[in-house]
Enzyme design. Structure first.
Site, short mmCIF file in Angstrom:
data_model
loop_
_atom_site.label_atom_id
_atom_site.label_comp_id
_atom_site.label_asym_id
_atom_site.label_seq_id
_atom_site.Cartn_x
_atom_site.Cartn_y
_atom_site.Cartn_z
N HIS A 1 0.86 -1.19 0.00
CA HIS A 1 0.00 0.00 0.00
C HIS A 1 0.89 1.23 0.00
O HIS A 1 1.92 1.27 0.66
CB HIS A 1 -0.88 0.03 1.26
N TYR B 1 0.33 9.12 -1.22
CA TYR B 1 1.01 10.41 -1.07
C TYR B 1 0.02 11.52 -1.43
O TYR B 1 -0.63 11.45 -2.47
CB TYR B 1 2.28 10.46 -1.93
N GLY C 1 -19.90 13.91 -1.96
CA GLY C 1 -19.54 13.71 -3.35
C GLY C 1 -18.39 12.76 -3.56
O GLY C 1 -17.99 12.53 -4.70
N SER C 2 -17.84 12.20 -2.50
CA SER C 2 -16.74 11.25 -2.65
C SER C 2 -17.22 10.00 -3.37
O SER C 2 -18.39 9.61 -3.27
CB SER C 2 -16.17 10.86 -1.28
N ARG C 3 -16.33 9.37 -4.08
CA ARG C 3 -16.68 8.18 -4.85
C ARG C 3 -16.41 6.94 -4.01
O ARG C 3 -15.27 6.57 -3.76
CB ARG C 3 -15.87 8.13 -6.14
#
Length: 457
Positions: A262, A265, A415-417
């Protein structure tokens, strides 16, 4: 099979590599010629691309691998062997100096983690349009806008995360032979992202590399999370304009002997009521193996340490400890993996120097992970080893849904996916009631390290 081709190195590297590696590589060739394919009801023999390559950015070493990810009921066969062919066995002596030493010990490729003077680094960033041609997709922000704002940190960071996504995706595609699905999405509140996902491939069960560039106003819940970390945020009429961007990736291989990796940044800017801006960087890279391999752990951590040491001798020890603390599953009393580095709220010594450090870290993601994949590409595994991988993936899910800061921020941002946020979850996982590995097993050794993190370099 594997072929290692050397493009160009300096004379000192060539001489050293020939002396150190020619004999071991010849032994590898002989071992490879005597190796017969696995034949079992559980074995897999995927046909990969004719040539598999990974490039260390800024170096001249190219690693090309052909391999299979197999599974046998009987157990494991030769682990981590590489076969070289023809003239490649000779030229490999120089090239492999950055990857393998004496056929059994990792040495890092000469990666672009050297810190150049600021002016030189800025010059190397090059033309916006030309750089965009190598991306998996056009950037989130319009290219004309990026060109107008070429010197701004938001532009420079967006270009870096787009390049990191493209570099990593292309390296993984060549190892797996599959293709990433490139999915652009928009956020009506402002910004959007590019999700690259490869699912159920030959080597990778699920591989995701996401870029997001979002802006708008922080919700009270998101602002509350930041204030809990000591941020003093003063909005105008209760509003806090922000811009956030980052690249994040989680790779879940099919083979339990190839670790999950994983990295993330990111960069934040928040405008306060007086028009001033708070900014900071965050991120890190960490490894989650199913079984302990001391050589892999050293290679991974040493790669990160060398990148950190170019900037500050205290970065690696501090950020390694922070990583162990951050990726800790409190309700289990164990870490998620063997760590790496993690940092957040980095706003010193200057914006330029902080960005230079983040750039160095981002450029290690291919060299710190691809040699580990190649080493274990042909490892066979048992049903029991696969079951243990599934149990460890269950722990991975627990951390991500309960503690992960990025997931919590994403879920709290309108609004985040959701598909992109939960991209980090594996296709399959397992929860066994009261599971505890038997003493003296490799599973028990793994659990001991997770309960008592150790130093690897």
């Amino acid at each position: 099979m594997a072929t290692i081709v050397f493009c160009s190195v300096n004379k000192t590297t060539q001489t050293t590599a020939r002396r150190c590696l020619l004999a071991p590589l010849k032994r590898l060739v002989r071992a490879g010629e005597s190796h017969s394919p696995l034949s079992s009801a559980h074995s897999q023999s995927p046909t990969l691309l004719p040539g598999t390559r990974w490039f260390s950015r800024g170096s001249c070493v190219r690693f090309m691998s052909h391999g299979t990810a197999g599974r046998t009921a009987a157990g494991r066969t030769r682990r981590g062997a590489l076969a070289l062919t023809g003239a490649a066995a000779v030229t490999a002596a120089a090239a492999v100096a950055g990857v393998l030493a004496n056929a059994s010990h990792f040495q890092r490729a000469d990666m672009a983690t050297k810190v150049s003077p600021v002016a030189e680094e800025r010059e190397q960033e090059g033309d916006i349009l030309e750089r965009c041609r190598g991306f998996m997709s056009p950037p989130v922000t319009d290219i004309a806008v990026l060109q107008e704002r070429k010197g701004e940190m938001c532009t420079r960071m967006e270009m870096l995360i787009m390049e990191t996504q493209a570099e990593f995706c292309k390296a993984l595609q060549e190892v797996d032979g599959g293709t990433f699905k490139v999915d652009r999405w928009q956020r009506k509140e402002g910004g959007g992202g590019i999700s690259c996902v490869m699912q159920d491939g030959k080597v990778f069960e699920k591989a995701g590399v996401n870029v997001s560039v979002v802006f708008g106003h922080l919700t009270e819940e998101a602002a509350k999370q930041m204030r809990s970390r000591g941020k003093v945020l003063k909005g105008k009429d209760g509003k806090l304009p922000f811009c956030a961007m980052g690249v994040s990736s989680v790779i879940h291989p099919k083979n339990p002997h190839i670790p999950t990796v994983h990295f993330n940044y990111r960069y934040f800017e928040i405008e306060e009521e007086d028009g001033s801006k708070q900014w900071w960087f965050g991120g890190g890279t960490d490894l989650t193996p199913v079984f302990i391999d001391e050589e892999d752990a050293f290679h991974f951590h040493n790669t990160l340490k060398e990148a950190c040491d170019k900037h500050h001798s205290q970065y690696y020890p501090d950020f390694k400890k922070w990583c162990d603390r951050y990726f800790y599953i409190k309700h289990r009393g164990e870490t998620r993996g063997i760590g790496g580095i993690f940092f957040d709220d980095l706003d010193s010594p200057s914006q330029e120097e902080a960005f230079s450090f983040v750039k160095s870290c981002a450029r290690t993601v291919v060299p710190c992970y691809l040699p580990i994949i190649s080493k274990h590409l042909n490892d066979s595994f048992t049903d029991e080893e696969k079951d243990w991988q599934q149990v460890r993936r269950g722990r991975y899910v627990e951390f991500n849904l309960v503690y992960d800061r990025g997931v919590k921020f994403g879920l709290a941002t309108p609004g985040s996916r959701i598909e992109s946020i939960l991209m980090s979850l594996p296709l399959t996982a397992r929860w066994e009631y009261m599971h505890e590995p038997a003493k003296g097993t490799r599973e028990a050794s793994m659990l001991e390290v997770l309960r008592n993190p150790k130093e690897w370099v």
